[in-house]
Design a protein around this motif. Sequence first.
Motif, mmCIF file in Angstrom:
data_model
loop_
_atom_site.group_PDB
_atom_site.id
_atom_site.type_symbol
_atom_site.label_atom_id
_atom_site.label_comp_id
_atom_site.label_asym_id
_atom_site.label_seq_id
_atom_site.Cartn_x
_atom_site.Cartn_y
_atom_site.Cartn_z
ATOM 1 N N LEU A 13 -29.699 -10.007 33.766
ATOM 2 C CA LEU A 13 -29.027 -11.302 33.865
ATOM 3 C C LEU A 13 -29.759 -12.369 33.052
ATOM 4 O O LEU A 13 -29.126 -13.220 32.423
ATOM 5 N N TYR A 14 -31.075 -12.314 33.044
ATOM 6 C CA TYR A 14 -31.844 -13.272 32.248
ATOM 7 C C TYR A 14 -31.510 -13.121 30.766
ATOM 8 O O TYR A 14 -31.230 -14.107 30.083
ATOM 9 N N HIS A 15 -31.546 -11.897 30.267
ATOM 10 C CA HIS A 15 -31.273 -11.663 28.850
ATOM 11 C C HIS A 15 -29.836 -12.062 28.483
ATOM 12 O O HIS A 15 -29.597 -12.636 27.418
ATOM 13 N N LYS A 16 -28.911 -11.781 29.388
ATOM 14 C CA LYS A 16 -27.530 -12.174 29.131
ATOM 15 C C LYS A 16 -27.404 -13.693 29.105
ATOM 16 O O LYS A 16 -26.690 -14.250 28.272
ATOM 17 N N SER A 17 -28.135 -14.376 30.010
ATOM 18 C CA SER A 17 -28.057 -15.842 30.039
ATOM 19 C C SER A 17 -28.588 -16.442 28.745
ATOM 20 O O SER A 17 -28.079 -17.462 28.285
ATOM 21 N N GLN A 18 -29.581 -15.811 28.151
ATOM 22 C CA GLN A 18 -30.142 -16.297 26.896
ATOM 23 C C GLN A 18 -29.212 -16.017 25.716
ATOM 24 O O GLN A 18 -29.130 -16.803 24.783
ATOM 25 N N ALA A 19 -28.534 -14.891 25.770
ATOM 26 C CA ALA A 19 -27.687 -14.473 24.653
ATOM 27 C C ALA A 19 -26.320 -15.150 24.660
ATOM 28 O O ALA A 19 -25.865 -15.662 23.643
ATOM 29 N N GLU A 20 -25.652 -15.132 25.815
ATOM 30 C CA GLU A 20 -24.269 -15.613 25.840
ATOM 31 C C GLU A 20 -23.927 -16.484 27.032
ATOM 32 O O GLU A 20 -22.828 -17.016 27.098
ATOM 33 N N GLY A 21 -24.819 -16.607 27.971
ATOM 34 C CA GLY A 21 -24.529 -17.399 29.166
ATOM 35 C C GLY A 21 -23.993 -16.531 30.290
ATOM 36 O O GLY A 21 -23.558 -15.398 30.064
ATOM 37 N N LEU A 22 -24.039 -17.081 31.492
ATOM 38 C CA LEU A 22 -23.598 -16.344 32.678
ATOM 39 C C LEU A 22 -22.362 -16.993 33.284
ATOM 40 O O LEU A 22 -22.181 -18.207 33.194
ATOM 41 N N THR A 23 -21.557 -16.168 33.933
ATOM 42 C CA THR A 23 -20.447 -16.703 34.717
ATOM 43 C C THR A 23 -21.031 -17.309 35.989
ATOM 44 O O THR A 23 -22.200 -17.086 36.322
ATOM 45 N N GLU A 24 -20.241 -18.044 36.714
ATOM 46 C CA GLU A 24 -20.710 -18.647 37.962
ATOM 47 C C GLU A 24 -21.129 -17.569 38.965
ATOM 48 O O GLU A 24 -22.126 -17.714 39.659
ATOM 49 N N GLU A 25 -20.361 -16.481 39.021
ATOM 50 C CA GLU A 25 -20.714 -15.368 39.920
ATOM 51 C C GLU A 25 -22.050 -14.756 39.540
ATOM 52 O O GLU A 25 -22.859 -14.427 40.400
ATOM 53 N N GLU A 26 -22.282 -14.585 38.253
ATOM 54 C CA GLU A 26 -23.542 -14.007 37.791
ATOM 55 C C GLU A 26 -24.716 -14.945 38.082
ATOM 56 O O GLU A 26 -25.799 -14.493 38.456
ATOM 57 N N LYS A 27 -24.496 -16.249 37.957
ATOM 58 C CA LYS A 27 -25.545 -17.213 38.287
ATOM 59 C C LYS A 27 -25.912 -17.124 39.764
ATOM 60 O O LYS A 27 -27.088 -17.170 40.126
#
Length: 73
Positions: A13-27
Amino acid sequence: MNMDERIKRINELYHKSQAEGLTEEEKQEQEKLRKEYVASVRNNLKSQLDNIVIEKPDGSKIDLGEKYGKKHD
């Protein structure tokens, strides 16, 4: 989910947040997993500290878990 799986997912999830951002559910998932991880680390540390016994030069022993922890409950 065991701790290794939680850590792996936190990292994903951290890497995804850096690359493209997270959905509210993922946050929300990331926050929940981080809280669980921190609670686990705290509990493990507290458990270790509660089991420390200090031996003084005169041979007497101080059980820190009984003195400061909740072992005496």
